[in-house]
Design a protein around this motif. Structure first.
Motif, PDB file in Angstrom:
ATOM      1  N   GLN A 222       8.831  -5.187   6.676  1.00 49.60           N
ATOM      2  CA  GLN A 222       8.441  -5.190   5.259  1.00 49.60           C
ATOM      3  C   GLN A 222       7.587  -6.377   4.843  1.00 49.60           C
ATOM      4  O   GLN A 222       7.098  -6.392   3.707  1.00 49.60           O
ATOM      5  CB  GLN A 222       9.701  -5.134   4.387  1.00 49.60           C
ATOM      6  CG  GLN A 222      10.494  -3.858   4.563  1.00 49.60           C
ATOM      7  CD  GLN A 222      11.490  -3.910   5.723  1.00 49.60           C
ATOM      8  OE1 GLN A 222      11.435  -4.793   6.583  1.00 49.60           O
ATOM      9  NE2 GLN A 222      12.401  -2.963   5.763  1.00 49.60           N
ATOM     10  N   THR A 241       3.701  -7.390   0.236  1.00 45.10           N
ATOM     11  CA  THR A 241       4.682  -6.536  -0.442  1.00 45.10           C
ATOM     12  C   THR A 241       6.065  -6.795   0.142  1.00 45.10           C
ATOM     13  O   THR A 241       6.253  -7.699   0.964  1.00 45.10           O
ATOM     14  CB  THR A 241       4.262  -5.051  -0.357  1.00 45.10           C
ATOM     15  OG1 THR A 241       5.114  -4.280  -1.200  1.00 45.10           O
ATOM     16  CG2 THR A 241       4.330  -4.522   1.069  1.00 45.10           C
ATOM     17  N   GLN A 242       7.057  -6.033  -0.296  1.00 43.72           N
ATOM     18  CA  GLN A 242       8.441  -6.210   0.163  1.00 43.72           C
ATOM     19  C   GLN A 242       9.220  -4.927  -0.101  1.00 43.72           C
ATOM     20  O   GLN A 242       8.645  -3.948  -0.586  1.00 43.72           O
ATOM     21  CB  GLN A 242       9.074  -7.410  -0.534  1.00 43.72           C
ATOM     22  CG  GLN A 242       9.109  -7.311  -2.055  1.00 43.72           C
ATOM     23  CD  GLN A 242       9.627  -8.581  -2.734  1.00 43.72           C
ATOM     24  OE1 GLN A 242      10.006  -9.543  -2.082  1.00 43.72           O
ATOM     25  NE2 GLN A 242       9.655  -8.577  -4.060  1.00 43.72           N
ATOM     26  N   GLY A 245       8.592  -2.274  -2.909  1.00 48.53           N
ATOM     27  CA  GLY A 245       7.200  -2.263  -3.345  1.00 48.53           C
ATOM     28  C   GLY A 245       6.775  -3.432  -4.210  1.00 48.53           C
ATOM     29  O   GLY A 245       5.641  -3.472  -4.683  1.00 48.53           O
ATOM     30  N   THR A 301       7.711  -0.379   2.717  1.00 49.79           N
ATOM     31  CA  THR A 301       8.572  -0.996   1.697  1.00 49.79           C
ATOM     32  C   THR A 301       9.960  -0.350   1.639  1.00 49.79           C
ATOM     33  O   THR A 301      10.721  -0.577   0.704  1.00 49.79           O
ATOM     34  CB  THR A 301       7.911  -0.909   0.297  1.00 49.79           C
ATOM     35  OG1 THR A 301       7.719   0.482  -0.021  1.00 49.79           O
ATOM     36  CG2 THR A 301       6.572  -1.622   0.268  1.00 49.79           C
TER      37      THR A 301
END
Ligand code: TNX
Length: 531
Positions: A222, A241-242, A245, A301
């Motif tokens: 991620q 990102t992570q 999202g 994500t």
């Protein structure tokens, strides 16, 4: 139990002079009456439990005339004195000047304990009406002794505004040193990104419990969270990102160095982890050439694991890892570099073995000791490698065989040491793949015996990982880490003879007001008799 009863009898015999060695602590912990208003906390009522306590004599009272004396000509000791003063000044309201001037009074932080048993991290704290003296062989020991001193004072000492006191430290001597050299906490900054200030906040909290290692999980599917000059898209694209999202983020080299400096000032080493060959979607998305098919996948994500793999057959994979390891090793003063190796479900086993044969020597080439999750024991760990055990069963013959052959272990059994497991079915955060882990369960294990057939000497220590799929801010990290983290810290620090839930839960309960004073968000577990 029998040993404990004997100690209780001994304690009675000796009246106010209570000699408590190791296991004896438990008797004091469980049976001490609530201290009268203004009476000092009983010596030894701290987390982690000290190795040995001799209580007796008159208490020391911090007052307006108290000075903090540090070894003259030792800037490091001066810094520890300043750190202690910064804790004590706001709440006590006293000036507490830090001085290199010798004297028999005040709070004294002295190097040169001359006691081999204390090692590099141990200390001796002696308290009487004239002075509190902490001595240690190394500054790290003084720093840990200062954490003990904090806990011997009322919880209100941790508040930021002036409090009434009195500020008494019970008379006697604590002689203390760690069971294990490696006492870690891992923060997953990949699934959700945590900025430098959030990491510093966690370091402050880890230091309270004598944790000496911060493992940063810097890359995963991620997000890639650390700048690498030779591969700029890793952080620049792979870090944006992570999970869920959100915006993600990454550390510049200056950020990473700031974390290391802050950790070092709190006597924690940083272990950087670049997870390979799986958990690599962020890297694969950033550079098409790293993929076997030459096509970059999209950024990810979600929270699945095991779907990504570096391309084991391609030469560029090892050029990439050589660059990454070189740049990160150059910034990392600590001895370890973690190459992940977990859950490589999309890497055929023979590829996994071949990959590890190539990557471990890269780590060694840049002067670091290889660390990896325990799946590395299914490949061929290089001499000196450290495997981090995250299983739940303790029956993995492969891990035991590797340990017998010389691989050292850091113990993080997920059903005890994972701080991202839900406490119970009602926990709003966390996951539960390793079961629910309430505070008693997280404390109920012994690193020396958890994996069957592992020689006791193979265990280097313990680590409490916190994975961040469900965690987005410091308050949530704290809710999962507290109050389990202090228990893992105790398992890593304290002699096994002190290990006893009945007495630990009483000492832990007393940490509650301290968490509150420090602004730490913690879970009020019903299994702890909070005060
Ligand atoms: C397993 S345990 C993982 C992580 C997850 C974690 C969630 C291990 C080495 N890998 O990828 O975040 O479970 O608890």
């Amino acid at each position: 139990m029998r040993q404990r009863r004997q100690h209780r009898t001994l304690a009675r015999l000796l009246g106010s002079l209570v000699l408590v060695a190791a296991a004896g602590l438990t008797s004091i912990g469980a049976s001490a009456p609530p201290s009268a208003a203004g009476a000092p906390r009983p010596l030894g009522q701290i987390v982690p439990a000290p190795a040995s306590v001799t209580a007796g004599g008159s208490a020391y009272t911090i007052g307006s005339a108290t000075v903090i004396r540090v070894a003259a000509g030792s800037p490091e000791t001066q810094r520890i004195g300043d750190y202690l003063a910064a804790v004590l000044r706001p709440s006590t309201g006293y000036a507490l000047p830090v001085t290199g001037g010798a004297g028999a009074d005040g709070i004294r932080l002295l190097l040169g304990a001359g006691d081999k048993a204390l090692g590099d991290e141990g200390y001796r704290l002696t308290s009487s009406n004239g002075a509190v003296t902490v001595t240690a062989n190394q500054p790290a020991g003084l720093f840990h002794g200062v954490q003990t001193l904090r806990q011997l004072l009322p919880a209100a000492v941790e508040k930021k505004g002036k409090q009434p006191g009195p500020w008494k430290i019970a008379g006697g001597t604590i002689t203390d040193w760690p069971r294990y050299a490696y006492r870690g906490a891992m923060l997953d900054v990949s699934r959700h990104f945590f900025g430098v200030d959030q990491v510093k906040r966690y370091i402050d909290q880890l230091a309270l419990y004598k944790i000496n290692t911060l493992h940063l999980h810097l890359s995963d599917d991620q997000g890639w969270r650390i700048a690498v000059d030779s591969w700029p898209r890793l952080a620049g694209y792979g870090g944006q990102t992570q999970v869920g999202g959100g915006k993600g983020g990454s550390y510049t080299k200056a950020d990473y160095q700031a974390i290391i400096a802050y950790a070092s000032a709190h006597y924690l080493r940083v272990v950087p982890e670049i997870d390979t060959p799986g958990h690599t979607n962020a890297a694969l998305a950033s550079y098409a050439e790293l993929n076997c098919n030459g096509v970059a996948p999209p950024l990810y994500t979600g929270t699945n694991v095991g779907f990504s793999s570096l391309c084991v057959a391609k030469a560029v994979t090892y050029k990439f890892l050589d660059d990454v390891v070189r740049e990160i090793a150059a910034m990392t003063p600590g001895p370890y570099l973690h190459i992940g190796g977990d859950e490589a479900h999309s890497t055929p086993h023979s590829d996994y073995v071949a990959f590890m044969d190539k990557v471990q020597p890269i780590v060694q080439k840049y002067g670091k000791t290889v660390m990896a999750w325990h799946e590395i024991t299914g490949a061929t760990p290089v001499q000196g490698a450290i495997a981090q055990y995250w299983g739940t069963l303790g029956n993995e013959a492969q891990v035991a065989a590797a340990a017998k052959a010389g691989t050292k272990l850091v113990m993080s059994p997920a059903n005890h040491a994972y701080l991202d497991m839900k406490y119970d079915a009602k926990s709003p955060l966390g996951t539960s793949w390793a079961g629910y882990v309430d505070v008693d369960k997280s404390y109920a294990w012994d690193p020396a015996t958890f994996v069957k057939g592992v020689p006791a000497g193979a265990v280097l220590g313990v680590e409490a990982p916190i994975w961040s799929e469900t965690l987005t801010n410091s308050s949530q990290i704290e809710y999962m880490a507290f109050p389990r983290l202090p228990g893992i810290a105790e398992i890593g620090w304290s002699p096994v003879s002190t290990h006893d839930w009945a007495s630990y839960k009483v000492r832990l309960a007393q940490q509650g007001p301290r968490f509150t004073a420090l602004g730490i968000n913690y879970y009020r577990s019903p299994v702890v008799p909070w005060v």
